[in-house]
Design an enzyme around this catalytic site. Structure first.
Site, PDB file in Angstrom:
ATOM      1  N   ASP A 405     -17.750 -17.050 -11.004  1.00 35.95           N
ATOM      2  CA  ASP A 405     -16.895 -17.859 -11.880  1.00 35.95           C
ATOM      3  C   ASP A 405     -15.590 -18.164 -11.138  1.00 35.95           C
ATOM      4  O   ASP A 405     -15.307 -17.579 -10.093  1.00 35.95           O
ATOM      5  CB  ASP A 405     -16.634 -17.060 -13.165  1.00 35.95           C
ATOM      6  CG  ASP A 405     -15.867 -17.861 -14.193  1.00 35.95           C
ATOM      7  OD1 ASP A 405     -15.950 -19.097 -14.166  1.00 35.95           O
ATOM      8  OD2 ASP A 405     -15.184 -17.239 -15.036  1.00 35.95           O
ATOM      9  N   GLU A 408     -13.658 -22.771  -8.375  1.00 41.11           N
ATOM     10  CA  GLU A 408     -13.250 -24.160  -8.028  1.00 41.11           C
ATOM     11  C   GLU A 408     -12.395 -24.186  -6.769  1.00 41.11           C
ATOM     12  O   GLU A 408     -12.493 -25.168  -6.038  1.00 41.11           O
ATOM     13  CB  GLU A 408     -12.511 -24.794  -9.215  1.00 41.11           C
ATOM     14  CG  GLU A 408     -13.389 -24.996 -10.434  1.00 41.11           C
ATOM     15  CD  GLU A 408     -13.755 -23.696 -11.152  1.00 41.11           C
ATOM     16  OE1 GLU A 408     -12.935 -22.763 -11.129  1.00 41.11           O
ATOM     17  OE2 GLU A 408     -14.865 -23.623 -11.706  1.00 41.11           O
ATOM     18  N   ASP A 482     -16.440 -23.817 -19.833  1.00 46.86           N
ATOM     19  CA  ASP A 482     -15.833 -23.420 -21.105  1.00 46.86           C
ATOM     20  C   ASP A 482     -15.893 -24.519 -22.164  1.00 46.86           C
ATOM     21  O   ASP A 482     -14.914 -25.212 -22.433  1.00 46.86           O
ATOM     22  CB  ASP A 482     -14.386 -22.988 -20.868  1.00 46.86           C
ATOM     23  CG  ASP A 482     -14.317 -21.717 -20.038  1.00 46.86           C
ATOM     24  OD1 ASP A 482     -15.361 -21.035 -19.917  1.00 46.86           O
ATOM     25  OD2 ASP A 482     -13.239 -21.423 -19.501  1.00 46.86           O
TER      26      ASP A 482
HETATM   27  C1  GLC Z   1     -13.776 -18.292 -17.530  1.00 45.56           C
HETATM   28  C2  GLC Z   1     -15.280 -18.515 -17.641  1.00 45.56           C
HETATM   29  C3  GLC Z   1     -15.800 -17.785 -18.852  1.00 45.56           C
HETATM   30  C4  GLC Z   1     -15.452 -16.307 -18.730  1.00 45.56           C
HETATM   31  C5  GLC Z   1     -13.944 -16.129 -18.597  1.00 45.56           C
HETATM   32  C6  GLC Z   1     -13.542 -14.695 -18.342  1.00 45.56           C
HETATM   33  O1  GLC Z   1     -13.131 -18.912 -18.569  1.00 45.56           O
HETATM   34  O2  GLC Z   1     -15.601 -19.868 -17.688  1.00 45.56           O
HETATM   35  O3  GLC Z   1     -17.184 -17.953 -18.972  1.00 45.56           O
HETATM   36  O4  GLC Z   1     -15.899 -15.625 -19.862  1.00 45.56           O
HETATM   37  O5  GLC Z   1     -13.485 -16.911 -17.512  1.00 45.56           O
HETATM   38  O6  GLC Z   1     -14.115 -14.205 -17.191  1.00 45.56           O
END
Ligand code: GLC
Length: 787
Positions: A405, A408, A482
């Protein structure tokens, strides 16, 4: 200021019109070596072939293109036989699958198929650049053109009329039709014109823009810097274009079967008790589940490659025990490494020179979950290796899947990412972050996937990623980030995933139920129905939102969500066969109707229904308190999956869809394997069902099966069973034949259901009449075949 009316201040207008483009001008001379080089008044163009129907065109203002190797490509240029004719005004370069006409003054390229059908053309404008070295390419737009692909974009399926930016961005604000750049950048699209398709892949990692909006007769693609480097893919069918594109950028390995099951996530299941309680609920309620995700709370102060042993005192045995119950743990791993002089990963990264730096040698730091953090420079092979080896921390515990995650990369600051002036070493060919931003996630995915693969001794890894670039399908599944628990976001996920699929990424899905905001029982029910048929199926929700597990909204919701999660497991043999097809050809599992029916005008922007493979149509309900909907059935005869009622296609029908019903239609001619419902993909199937919907034409299905877990399929350990059928007035003829037997499946018998048997027809299998039972009200004939 952008949140106030200042955003529409008249003074803002000039800025956007101030860029003057310089046209490449006339052709001066050209040479042909292993490729073509054209010298023009204001720039150079190179042209090379990657197949006889794929050409690469590269323009660089002021000097020869470097044709540096690309991060997206897995294929090298080929020595394709071409014929070059030099006419007064133009050149003709002909390969077997693609002809190029190059106008000399001004230099303009048009591409045709070998039958003379125009694919792409340049008119008044062609290739150009600005003083700031931005580059742009204009192409003519036909009134009949529809545009698809572009990776992960909001809005409807057809992107005609849109202006889209490629710049990997962490967007927590609600995604809406105006949200442009999201987490993935795939600068590629397909044009369908009067049923024929061709594609363009603009392989430039800078921020790029595709403008299909400013003009009705011309579109453009351009970037902030770099070379104007693009490929024309000749088609002629939409499927050919995807296959051509994935010939260049690669295809996915077959995923482990467990990755195709139902996954449960939450930000966060914060400790061992919560995870155990969760598993107890799944087991007690007999709801299938294959993976549970650990979000950032599992770590010690959000330091990657650590566990918080207060929260997870027995992490290792927890992982092992759940595995024995058929459940995999998937932890999140972000790129940011906490700046902490006593943290071994940070120490090692600094000592071994693994982090991104400024030109003056200072490490770039930015704030993410752990606080101030450094970021691995994945552009270096040795850093990818280092990161790959670090996965051992997880694989030693029995983990086989990782969730990448914030890659980017996201940074908590105004620009949302790292400074553009940060330098990536790039194996000795340094480039700024401005140039390599869009591939940070792709390279992190490569490091993670390759590292896991090395450590899993032959088992297939699973990687989920938020960010990526063209080629991301080689390493990871993609979820759409998200979203929110809005009905609109569920609707939007359908065209978003379909366009990702057309962009070479077959393994996709949204957070089921919605991530941010509070879901409702009804929304969760409808979204779970949709999730049953999205290639990736994970329920995930944000910190502080209401509980979103299947049982969180009472009995009715639990019963219906359970029914659909079970349905997912029943459909796994078919889904798995389709994933194998994605591995071989690049074709997506979840398909817009336009992919199969490009000549049917009703499909061109059909965004609220989709196909699974060729002939199963899913029409989800995406509005509250809605128990009917219009479904478009393309040509052919279609069966309602639930009732076996037959409908003639080529028209819109109204269907009823009470809360427990997801409208599903199966086309006559379809052959669909189905497994019994089970609690985890780890449970072997004792038998398999085959549903036949015979038509008068012969239809064929190749059922694929392997061990679902290792790479032994790459050593020919798989089964291919070919099933064909058709009927005439008196009989149904079925043939079943193993065409490749490198693997013996767990199932020892096949239950065959022949649908639409309107009279008591005689049924033959491999020439022998079979006896079975007949279900009159559904006109289904059933019999069993033993191995
Ligand atoms: C980001 C991710 C989400 C995750 C959060 C905490 O917002 O997109 O899926 O739960 O980070 O790690």
């Amino acid at each position: 200021m952008q949140d106030t009316s200042f955003a529409i201040h008249p003074g803002n207008e000039q800025a956007s019109n101030s860029n003057q483009y310089y046209d490449i001008g006339a052709l001066l001379d050209y040479e042909k070596t292993d490729l073509f080089h054209f010298r023009c008044e204001r720039g150079w163009v190179s042209l090379s072939f990657y197949a006889d129907d794929i050409v690469r065109i590269t323009m660089k203002p002021l000097s020869k293109p470097t044709l540096e190797s690309s991060f997206a490509l897995i294929k090298a240029s080929q020595d394709v036989h071409t014929i070059c004719e030099d006419h007064d005004q133009y050149l003709l370069i002909k390969a077997a699958g693609l002809h190029l006409k190059i106008n000399k003054n001004p230099f303009r390229i048009s591409a045709y198929d070998p039958l003379g059908r125009l694919l792409v053309a340049e008119g008044e404008r062609g290739m150009a650049f600005t003083q700031k070295q931005e580059i742009i390419c204009f192409k003519e737009m036909d009134a009949a053109d529809h545009f698809y692909g572009f990776g992960e974009k909001t809005g409807f399926l057809d992107k005609r009329g849109e202006n889209m930016t490629m710049w990997n961005t962490d967007v927590f604000a609600p995604h809406n039709p105006e949200t442009d750049a999201l987490y993935e950048s795939i600068p590629y699209f397909m044009t369908i014109r009067n049923g024929f398709a061709h594609g363009i892949f603009f392989d430039n990692t800078y921020r790029s823009v595709f403008d299909l909006k400013s003009s009705q007769t011309r579109y453009s693609f351009g970037a902030e810097g770099g070379e104007l480097d693009y490929y024309i893919l000749a088609g002629p069918t939409p499927k050919d274009v995807i296959t051509q594109y994935t010939t260049l950028t690669g295809r996915m390995d077959i995923p482990p079967k467990w990755a195709l099951g139902y996954h449960q996530s939450r930000y966060s299941y914060k400790n061992e008790q919560e995870v155990r309680e969760l598993v107890r609920n799944f087991k007690h309620k007999e709801i299938p589940v294959d993976a549970i995700y650990l979000d950032i709370h599992y770590m010690d102060g959000y330091r990657v490659f650590t566990f918080d042993y207060d929260r997870f005192p027995h992490a290792h045995s927890l992982i092992q025990e759940l595995k024995a119950e058929g459940i995999n743990i998937v932890p999140i791993v972000d790129p940011g490494v906490k700046q902490d002089a006593e943290y071994p990963i940070y120490q090692e990264g600094v000592r071994e020179n693994h982090f991104c730096k400024y030109l003056d040698g200072n490490i770039y730091v930015g704030e993410v979950w752990p606080g101030i953090s450094a970021f691995p420079d994945f552009s270096n092979t040795n850093v990818r290796k280092w990161w790959g080896q670090k996965q051992k921390f997880y694989t030693d515990m029995g983990i086989e899947g990782i969730w990448n995650d914030m890659n980017e990369p996201a940074v908590f600051n105004e620009t949302k990412t790292m400074d553009l002036s940060v330098i990536h070493e790039n194996d000795g060919n340094p480039k700024t972050h401005r140039e390599l931003h869009n591939i940070y996630g792709l390279l992190m995915g490569e490091a993670t996937y390759t590292g896991l693969k090395e450590q899993l001794s032959g088992k297939r890894p699973f990687v989920l990623t938020r960010a990526g670039y063209a080629g991301v399908q080689r390493y990871a599944a993609v979820w759409t980030g998200d979203n929110r628990s809005f009905w609109e976001h569920m609707q939007m996920a359908i065209p978003m995933c379909m366009n990702l699929g057309l962009s070479g990424v077959p393994f996709t899905g949204p957070d089921v139920g919605g991530f941010a905001h509070d879901t409702t029982g009804e929304l969760l029910t409808r979204w779970t129905q949709l999730g049953t048929f999205t290639p990736y199926f994970r329920n995930h929700s944000n910190l502080g939102t209401v509980a979103q597990e299947p049982w969180a909204f009472g009995e009715e919701v639990e019963m219906i969500t359970k029914k659909y999660i079970e349905l997912r497991y029943k459909w796994l043999p078919h889904l798995y066969t389709l994933f194998r097809e994605a591995h071989q050809t690049g074709l997506p599992v979840m398909r817009p109707l336009v992919l199969e029916y490009p000549n049917d005008p009703h499909t061109s922007n059909l965004s609220d229904q989709f196909l699974i493979g060729e002939n199963v149509l899913i029409a989800p309900i995406t509005r509250p308190a809605t128990y009917h909907r219009v479904v478009y059935l393309p040509e052919g005869t279609w069966y309602d999956y639930w009732t076996d009622t037959k409908f003639a296609g080529g028209k819109h029908i109204m269907v009823s869809a009470p809360l427990d019903t997801l409208p599903i239609f199966v086309k006559e001619g379809a052959i669909i394997p189905e497994a019994p419902a089970k609690l985890s993909t780890k449970v072997p199937d004792e038998q398999i069902m085959i549903h036949l919907y015979p038509s008068q034409q012969q239809s064929e299905y190749i059922l694929y099966e392997d061990d679902g877990n290792t790479f032994s399929y790459q050593n020919n350990q798989y089964l291919e069973r070919k099933i064909t059928c058709h009927h005439d007035e008196n009989q149904v003829e079925i043939n079943i034949e193993d065409i490749y037997t490198g693997y013996s499946p767990s199932w020892k018998s096949m239950i065959v259901h022949v649908h639409g048997v309107d009279t008591m027809k005689t049924i033959y299998v491999n020439g022998q009449e079979v006896k079975g039972s007949y279900l009159k009200d559904k006109q289904i004939f059933t019999f069993e075949l033993n191995q």
